[in-house]
Design a protein around this motif. Structure first.
Motif, PDB file in Angstrom:
ATOM      1  N   MET A   1      27.721  -2.895   0.860  1.00 22.13           N
ATOM      2  CA  MET A   1      26.564  -3.449   1.557  1.00 22.13           C
ATOM      3  C   MET A   1      26.593  -4.973   1.466  1.00 22.13           C
ATOM      4  N   THR A   2      26.505  -5.655   2.590  1.00 21.11           N
ATOM      5  CA  THR A   2      26.575  -7.110   2.611  1.00 21.11           C
ATOM      6  C   THR A   2      25.253  -7.718   2.152  1.00 21.11           C
ATOM      7  N   ASP A   3      25.341  -8.684   1.231  1.00 19.05           N
ATOM      8  CA  ASP A   3      24.156  -9.403   0.775  1.00 19.05           C
ATOM      9  C   ASP A   3      23.780 -10.432   1.839  1.00 19.05           C
ATOM     10  N   THR A   4      22.699 -10.158   2.555  1.00 24.87           N
ATOM     11  CA  THR A   4      22.315 -11.023   3.674  1.00 24.87           C
ATOM     12  C   THR A   4      21.426 -12.187   3.254  1.00 24.87           C
ATOM     13  N   THR A   5      21.067 -12.264   1.986  1.00 23.41           N
ATOM     14  CA  THR A   5      20.181 -13.360   1.561  1.00 23.41           C
ATOM     15  C   THR A   5      20.847 -14.716   1.762  1.00 23.41           C
ATOM     16  N   ILE A   6      22.177 -14.750   1.703  1.00 20.80           N
ATOM     17  CA  ILE A   6      22.885 -16.030   1.876  1.00 20.80           C
ATOM     18  C   ILE A   6      22.820 -16.520   3.320  1.00 20.80           C
ATOM     19  N   PHE A   7      22.418 -15.634   4.249  1.00 17.70           N
ATOM     20  CA  PHE A   7      22.367 -16.007   5.650  1.00 17.70           C
ATOM     21  C   PHE A   7      20.991 -16.511   6.090  1.00 17.70           C
ATOM     22  N   GLN A   8      20.012 -16.387   5.231  1.00 20.69           N
ATOM     23  CA  GLN A   8      18.657 -16.761   5.612  1.00 20.69           C
ATOM     24  C   GLN A   8      18.571 -18.237   6.005  1.00 20.69           C
ATOM     25  N   ASP A   9      17.883 -18.478   7.118  1.00 19.96           N
ATOM     26  CA  ASP A   9      17.637 -19.831   7.630  1.00 19.96           C
ATOM     27  C   ASP A   9      18.894 -20.525   8.137  1.00 19.96           C
ATOM     28  N   LYS A  10      19.997 -19.777   8.290  1.00 27.15           N
ATOM     29  CA  LYS A  10      21.186 -20.341   8.905  1.00 27.15           C
ATOM     30  C   LYS A  10      21.052 -20.254  10.423  1.00 27.15           C
ATOM     31  N   THR A  11      21.780 -21.127  11.116  1.00 26.63           N
ATOM     32  CA  THR A  11      21.731 -21.142  12.579  1.00 26.63           C
ATOM     33  C   THR A  11      23.126 -20.908  13.159  1.00 26.63           C
ATOM     34  N   ALA A  12      23.167 -20.382  14.373  1.00 25.14           N
ATOM     35  CA  ALA A  12      24.456 -20.073  14.990  1.00 25.14           C
ATOM     36  C   ALA A  12      24.451 -20.409  16.472  1.00 25.14           C
ATOM     37  N   VAL A  13      25.629 -20.755  16.984  1.00 24.59           N
ATOM     38  CA  VAL A  13      25.843 -20.902  18.423  1.00 24.59           C
ATOM     39  C   VAL A  13      26.948 -19.931  18.831  1.00 24.59           C
ATOM     40  N   TYR A  14      26.892 -19.495  20.082  1.00 24.30           N
ATOM     41  CA  TYR A  14      27.843 -18.491  20.576  1.00 24.30           C
ATOM     42  C   TYR A  14      28.478 -18.990  21.875  1.00 24.30           C
ATOM     43  N   TYR A  15      29.769 -18.764  21.996  1.00 25.34           N
ATOM     44  CA  TYR A  15      30.472 -19.136  23.224  1.00 25.34           C
ATOM     45  C   TYR A  15      31.368 -17.971  23.622  1.00 25.34           C
ATOM     46  N   THR A  16      31.204 -17.521  24.864  1.00 27.41           N
ATOM     47  CA  THR A  16      31.929 -16.349  25.343  1.00 27.41           C
ATOM     48  C   THR A  16      32.783 -16.699  26.547  1.00 27.41           C
ATOM     49  N   LEU A  17      34.012 -16.205  26.534  1.00 26.83           N
ATOM     50  CA  LEU A  17      34.894 -16.343  27.679  1.00 26.83           C
ATOM     51  C   LEU A  17      35.277 -14.943  28.152  1.00 26.83           C
ATOM     52  N   GLY A  18      35.524 -14.818  29.464  1.00 21.83           N
ATOM     53  CA  GLY A  18      36.051 -13.553  29.964  1.00 21.83           C
ATOM     54  C   GLY A  18      35.052 -12.630  30.605  1.00 21.83           C
ATOM     55  N   CYS A  19      35.227 -11.344  30.342  1.00 27.17           N
ATOM     56  CA  CYS A  19      34.580 -10.277  31.108  1.00 27.17           C
ATOM     57  C   CYS A  19      33.156  -9.984  30.640  1.00 27.17           C
ATOM     58  N   LYS A  20      32.490  -9.114  31.422  1.00 26.06           N
ATOM     59  CA  LYS A  20      31.128  -8.690  31.085  1.00 26.06           C
ATOM     60  C   LYS A  20      31.087  -7.962  29.744  1.00 26.06           C
ATOM     61  N   LEU A  21      32.160  -7.252  29.433  1.00 19.92           N
ATOM     62  CA  LEU A  21      32.223  -6.562  28.150  1.00 19.92           C
ATOM     63  C   LEU A  21      32.160  -7.557  27.008  1.00 19.92           C
ATOM     64  N   ASN A  22      32.852  -8.672  27.128  1.00 22.88           N
ATOM     65  CA  ASN A  22      32.799  -9.709  26.096  1.00 22.88           C
ATOM     66  C   ASN A  22      31.381 -10.250  25.928  1.00 22.88           C
ATOM     67  N   PHE A  23      30.688 -10.486  27.040  1.00 29.26           N
ATOM     68  CA  PHE A  23      29.317 -10.999  26.961  1.00 29.26           C
ATOM     69  C   PHE A  23      28.407  -9.990  26.262  1.00 29.26           C
ATOM     70  N   SER A  24      28.616  -8.721  26.554  1.00 32.83           N
ATOM     71  CA  SER A  24      27.837  -7.683  25.899  1.00 32.83           C
ATOM     72  C   SER A  24      28.095  -7.682  24.394  1.00 32.83           C
ATOM     73  N   GLU A  25      29.366  -7.789  24.008  1.00 33.47           N
ATOM     74  CA  GLU A  25      29.710  -7.761  22.587  1.00 33.47           C
ATOM     75  C   GLU A  25      29.219  -9.005  21.854  1.00 33.47           C
ATOM     76  N   THR A  26      29.276 -10.163  22.512  1.00 29.96           N
ATOM     77  CA  THR A  26      28.738 -11.377  21.894  1.00 29.96           C
ATOM     78  C   THR A  26      27.246 -11.243  21.648  1.00 29.96           C
ATOM     79  N   SER A  27      26.556 -10.687  22.632  1.00 33.61           N
ATOM     80  CA  SER A  27      25.115 -10.489  22.488  1.00 33.61           C
ATOM     81  C   SER A  27      24.804  -9.563  21.317  1.00 33.61           C
ATOM     82  N   THR A  28      25.629  -8.546  21.133  1.00 31.87           N
ATOM     83  CA  THR A  28      25.435  -7.633  20.011  1.00 31.87           C
ATOM     84  C   THR A  28      25.699  -8.340  18.685  1.00 31.87           C
ATOM     85  N   ILE A  29      26.729  -9.175  18.630  1.00 36.60           N
ATOM     86  CA  ILE A  29      26.983  -9.964  17.420  1.00 36.60           C
ATOM     87  C   ILE A  29      25.773 -10.851  17.120  1.00 36.60           C
TER      88      ILE A  29
END
Length: 440
Positions: free
Chosen positions: A1-29
């Motif tokens: 089980m991943t300890d998610t407390t280390i991720f609290q208040d962190k920020t992320a940006v996402y960049y997707t290239l390619g097909c609709k499937l990739n966009f769907s998977e990025t959104s899920t991430i």
């Protein structure tokens, strides 16, 4: 089980290239990260984590991936950089050696991405977490919309077709899928969140069912019963897997739209043989005729590759004339790009870049004329449109059931993700959409 407390208040940006499937998977991430406490960075904010979901369909795609990585590393100094997707799976060591990259996540590991993040501390060199193609077995579910109105439901991944020009089976592994039961539940959850339209995505979705002993037609029938989802679109389906039964079902179904996207790749039987495609043009033509017989106003988009090895001038002309004989709405035109490890490299006759460009432009001009003629045929009609949130200062836009893009200038009382009846007017200024007015 991943300890998610280390991720609290962190920020992320996402960049997707390619097909609709990739966009769907990025959104899920993005959703996985959000549940772990990593929020999406606001515009102009320096992110703690950067995720790049890559494509490798062409050499140009590889180059764009590298450029995107360099740009994110520069714009978000010190950020923990994660690279996944097809380019990452095919060239993990090359990607891991790009300055600033911390981890490379392969196709098998993508669904369990959190467990590879550690404590988000950067190291001197990037680490690669991938397996060989033959060991890619897992199916990572995805049903997300990101910042879009419509949802993208991943029903299948991988491909058992080894076309001579393509690296996708190497990058994504063998065909595999979720169960109909699990996919229906995801569609039901999308409906509970207010979703009204779902695009069915995958690498080779017509091949659905290998891992669950089910069929794509049975999946469509089950999804059609989901209350709240008013529209489905099939993102892309191989012509040899688009059965007459699927066409007939879509024609009489409750929610499947008269909108198809079918890869042709070439209208020359000789080139189709060189490509190791699983059909000839007679089969393809039969599918187009049946769609138009059952759904006369259906929008039909088609993929075409120009300049593949072996495509002589005569073969291209043969292909062009075949395409011209069909009742198609739009072409997605790709210039052939040589990919390492593909059998196409063994084929004689290389097409020059100049000739590829000329052939591409000729097909694109044909496509523009056909699309505009299709739009013009519907001017004056009343149709239902699913509205999408406009960018600042832009008119409301949306798509009809048969995928005609419309714009409504008067925003009074309009809300995105609502279906309204409109009357279709003339073209907008750049002829990319029809203007429309609400039917009271």
């Amino acid at each position: 089980m991943t300890d998610t407390t280390i991720f609290q208040d962190k920020t992320a940006v996402y960049y997707t290239l390619g097909c609709k499937l990739n966009f769907s998977e990025t959104s899920t991430i993005g959703r996985i990260f959000q549940e772990a406490g990593i929020r999406t960075a606001r515009k102009g904010e320096k992110a703690d984590v950067c995720v790049v979901n890559t494509c490798s369909v062409t050499e140009v795609a590889d180059k764009k991936c590298r450029q995107a990585i360099h740009r994110l590393v520069k714009n978000h100094p010190g950020a923990f950089v994660i690279v996944t997707g097809c380019y990452a799976q095919l060239k993990p060591d090359q990607v891991a050696n790009i300055p600033g990259v911390d981890i490379v996540i392969g196709a098998e590991q993508k669904g369990d991405i959190l467990s590879y993040l550690g404590n988000l501390e950067k190291k001197e060199s990037g680490q690669s977490f991938t397996v060989k193609t033959k060991d890619i077995r897992s199916f990572a579910p995805s049903c997300s919309r990101g910042d879009r109105t419509r949802y993208f439901l991943k029903v299948q991944d991988g491909c058992n077709y080894y076309c001579t020009y393509c690296t996708i089976p190497i990058a994504r592994g063998r065909s595999r899928n979720g169960s109909i039961e699990s996919l229906v539940k995801q569609a039901e959850n999308a409906a509970k969140e207010g979703g009204k339209e779902i695009v069915i995505t995958g690498v080779n979705i017509g091949d659905f069912g290998h891992t669950t002993n089910e069929s794509f037609l049975d999946l469509l029938k089950a999804l059609d019963q989901v209350k709240g989802i008013e529209r489905y679109r099939i993102s892309s389906i191989e012509p040899d897997l688009l059965t007459d039964e699927i066409i007939d079902f879509c024609a009489q179904s409750r929610a499947f739209m008269p909108h198809f996207h079918i890869p042709l790749q070439s209208g020359s039987d000789d080139v189709l043989k060189l490509m190791h495609r699983h059909y000839n043009r007679a089969l393809f033509a039969d599918k187009i005729h049946r769609i138009k017989e059952k759904m006369p106003n259906a929008f039909i988009g088609v993929d075409v590759i120009v300049g593949t090895r072996g495509e002589t001038e005569e073969y291209f002309e043969d292909s062009y004339q075949f395409i011209d004989s069909l009742d198609l709405t739009q072409l997605h035109v790709f210039s052939y790009s040589e990919r390492p490890g593909t059998k196409a490299l063994q084929i004689d006759h290389v097409v020059t870049p100049q000739e590829k460009h000329q052939r591409s432009q000729r097909l694109l001009e044909w496509s523009d004329q056909r699309t505009q003629a299709f739009y013009a045929k519907h001017i004056g009609q009343e149709m239902d449109v699913l509205l999408e949130k406009p960018k600042s200062g832009m008119p409301f836009h949306g798509f009809t059931e048969n995928y005609i893009r419309i714009e409504i200038s008067d925003k009074t009382g309009l809300e995105d993700n609502t279906i309204v009846k409109v009357k279709l007017g003339e073209f907008n200024e750049d002829k990319t959409a029809l203007t429309a007015t609400l039917v009271k």
